[in-house]
Scaffold this active site. Structure first.
Site, mmCIF file in Angstrom:
data_model
loop_
_atom_site.group_PDB
_atom_site.id
_atom_site.type_symbol
_atom_site.label_atom_id
_atom_site.label_comp_id
_atom_site.label_asym_id
_atom_site.label_seq_id
_atom_site.Cartn_x
_atom_site.Cartn_y
_atom_site.Cartn_z
ATOM 1 C CG ASP A 118 -2.249 0.507 1.046
ATOM 2 O OD1 ASP A 118 -2.353 1.624 0.520
ATOM 3 O OD2 ASP A 118 -3.220 -0.191 1.395
ATOM 4 C CG ASP A 218 -4.198 5.568 1.361
ATOM 5 O OD1 ASP A 218 -5.127 4.801 1.614
ATOM 6 O OD2 ASP A 218 -3.975 6.629 1.981
ATOM 7 C CD GLU A 275 -8.755 5.166 -1.112
ATOM 8 O OE1 GLU A 275 -9.659 4.868 -0.338
ATOM 9 O OE2 GLU A 275 -7.758 5.825 -0.769
ATOM 10 C CG HIS A 347 -8.946 -1.348 4.240
ATOM 11 N ND1 HIS A 347 -8.802 -1.225 2.875
ATOM 12 C CD2 HIS A 347 -8.428 -0.217 4.752
ATOM 13 C CE1 HIS A 347 -8.233 -0.072 2.604
ATOM 14 N NE2 HIS A 347 -7.980 0.557 3.719
ATOM 15 C CG ASP A 348 -11.069 2.265 3.603
ATOM 16 O OD1 ASP A 348 -10.576 2.126 4.741
ATOM 17 O OD2 ASP A 348 -10.433 2.718 2.634
#
Ligand code: GLC
Length: 575
Positions: A118, A218, A275, A347-348
């Site tokens: 990430d 990210d 993202e 995960h969000d």
């Protein structure tokens, strides 16, 4: 890794053969996201770790996935679970050592798998040495690594941070304040400073040299701020405005992204997935076209359905029709210009099956239907850990059970809006990020087989029914269904169509039905999902050659129609 061949694709609109998008090494793969803290704990401290991931590589191989994205494992105070990095060159000891990381890369490679890390470079941690140096000497070199302003002039702008409150926070021990788009422990890095960019590129290349296949990137859209900073109309009683308002005014992010690509990823033929939530209309090709900044970006269109600017407490449930239209809308937007990465959860997000299937109707057949519908879209499918066994949302009985800073902030917003504590918990619980962060459910022993100690976050009590051990080898399990989808994607007879075939909606107007063609050069597949608990009749466009995938046993073809049972999902090869 070889790429760069020109692919011949069928044009969506004209049906003509076209020399379009370049084929790349990663496009026919399946990706899997690991949230290391909750995946598998090898040493009994209640926190998942790198040796734990290595132990489970054979399981992932069994599942059939090829690309593994690890949420952050760098040194971090874990204020935002690792999305707050205090040293980009170290592994956090709670996750293991650099030797473990090297071994993971090697072990994955020997199984034909690729590792992504990430890349969190919009911000670092307030415990990073750059920030400490900025605090010690705000006027010095490191002050310019961040966005600082004099406290005496008041806040430079009224932007709200993603986790609530102003983006401005006093810089401890100084008369300055600093900007944080996320939590106050995540100060934003100043990308306008070439020195910052150089440091970031150096770090990316250092990791790529180690043999990483690439990165998930990210919050990247935030690196470009609208400058000079200014207020925008307030959208809540706090007098602040949502961060995306600022993003819509920010111009010129392409310069940074192009530079980063050329200085790093491109040299390694690395895979990158962004993202990206707020690209501007018409920017998609610059982001993920042939010469794009990234290889791919996530299709979040389905995840934006039902959101409400007032906060997550006001979000609405998703309907089947909305889901279908969001998927088709995204596919139309991208066409064959690039390759989205598709997902139902991460995960969000809450668990996809709890979020996209109607409340009270979540069942194995429905879980498989949802799996099939997104998996067969054109794009690179990502599976989030536990999704492959149909893990569900968890029930919170108190806000104290919630660890996630974002959910806690949303809870406060709900209280401020006048909800009672019970109402606020119920409302934000539905969308809480902690739904996806509970420990992976490996078996039905204590703590779901995740740890021999006390898990850092309580497991979902339904692990006794939903776990890997029960599903491995059980032919009608959700896990085995995912395996069949992955097998089809890898099957040489169908791969070209499944991966590159054009997508055309079928019977788009028929309610609670999501159906589409995938058309290859010589083959047509028809994907049909009955998105409701009741049966419905579906007209077939022609003769069926083979039923390639079916989540139920029955197949009731009657002349030119088929009776689809509730939640039935099929992939058909047409004559
Ligand atoms: C991304 C991450 C999320 C994190 C945020 C700040 O959205 O996925 O988990 O909180 O960025 O880094």
């Amino acid at each position: 890794m070889s790429g760069g061949r020109r692919g011949s694709l069928v044009d969506n609109r004209t049906g003509q053969q076209e020399d379009t998008m370049k084929k790349q090494w990663w496009q026919n793969k399946t990706a899997y996201q690991i949230y290391p803290k909750s995946f598998y704990d090898s040493n009994g401290d209640g926190i998942g770790d790198l040796p734990g991931i290595i132990e489970k590589l054979d399981y992932l191989k069994y599942l059939g996935v090829d690309i593994l994205w690890l949420s952050p494992i760098y040194q971090s105070p874990l204020a935002d679970q690792g999305y707050d990095i205090s040293d980009y060159y170290q592994i956090d000891p709670r996750f293991g050592t650099m030797e473990d990381m090297d071994r993971l890369i090697k072990e994955a490679k020997s199984r034909g798998m690729y590792i992504l890390m990430d890349l969190v470079v919009n911000h670092c941690s307030d415990e990073h040495e750059w920030f400490k140096k900025a605090m010690a000497d705000p006027e010095g070199e490191y002050g310019n690594f961040f966005y600082l302003a004099d406290q005496k002039d008041g806040r430079p702008c009224n932007w709200r941070s993603y986790f609530g409150g102003s983006v401005w926070e006093p810089l401890p021990g100084t008369d300055k304040q600093y900007l944080h788009m996320f939590h106050k422990k995540q100060p934003d890095l100043n990308w306008e400073n070439p020195r910052v960019r150089r440091e970031i590129y150096k770090n990316i290349n250092w990791w790529l040299e180690k043999g990483l296949a690439g990165f998930r990137i990210d919050a990247i859209i935030n690196i470009k701020k609208a400058l000079p900073m200014q207020d925008y109309p307030a959208d809540r009683a706090d007098g602040l405005c949502a961060p995306d308002v600022m993003l819509s005014h920010a111009e010129g992010i392409g310069e940074f992204l192009k530079e980063m690509r050329d200085e790093t990823f491109r040299k390694y033929d690395a895979f990158t997935v962004g993202e990206v939530f707020n690209e501007k209309p018409g920017e998609l090709e610059q982001f993920i076209g042939d010469d794009g900044y990234f290889s791919s970006m996530f299709d979040f269109n389905e995840h934006l359905i039902g959101q409400d600017p007032r906060g997550s407490y006001a979000a609405k449930a998703v309907t089947a029709e909305q889901y279908k239209e969001a998927c088709f809308g995204a596919q139309e937007k991208i066409g064959d210009m690039g390759f989205y990465s598709t997902l139902i959860e991460n995960h969000d997000e809450p668990r996809g099956v709890s979020h996209f299937l109607p409340k009270g109707q979540v069942c194995e057949a429905g879980k498989k239907m949802l799996a099939g519908l997104y998996f067969m879209l054109r794009g690179l499918p990502f599976i989030y850990q536990g999704q492959e066994i149909g893990m569900e949302n968890v029930e919170f009985s108190s806000i104290d059970q919630v660890d996630d800073i974002s959910t806690r902030a949303e809870y406060q917003t709900a209280l401020d809006a006048g909800l009672s504590p019970e109402e606020a918990l119920a409302a934000v619980g539905e969308s809480s990020r902690d739904n996806a962060r509970t420990p992976m459910q490996w078996d039905d022993t204590l703590h779901a087989g995740f740890t021999a100690g006390q898990p850092w976050l309580k497991e979902n009590p339904n692990y006794v029914d939903i776990n890997v051990k029960d599903q491995m080898g059980r032919p009608d399990s959700v896990l085995e269904f995912y395996r069949s989808l992955i097998r089809l994607r890898k099957d040489e007879r169908y791969q070209d169509t499944v991966v590159y075939g054009s997508l055309q909606p079928y019977l788009r107007e028929q309610k609670n039905l999501m159906a589409y063609f995938r058309k290859g050069e010589t083959q047509t597949l028809l994907v049909i999902g009955n998105f409701q608990k009741d049966a419905q009749e579906v007209r077939l466009p022609g003769a069926v050659k083979h039923v390639l995938i079916n989540n139920l046993e029955s197949w009731k073809e009657e002349g030119s129609t088929v009776q689809m049972c509730g939640w039935q999902f099929v992939v058909l090869e047409m004559e």
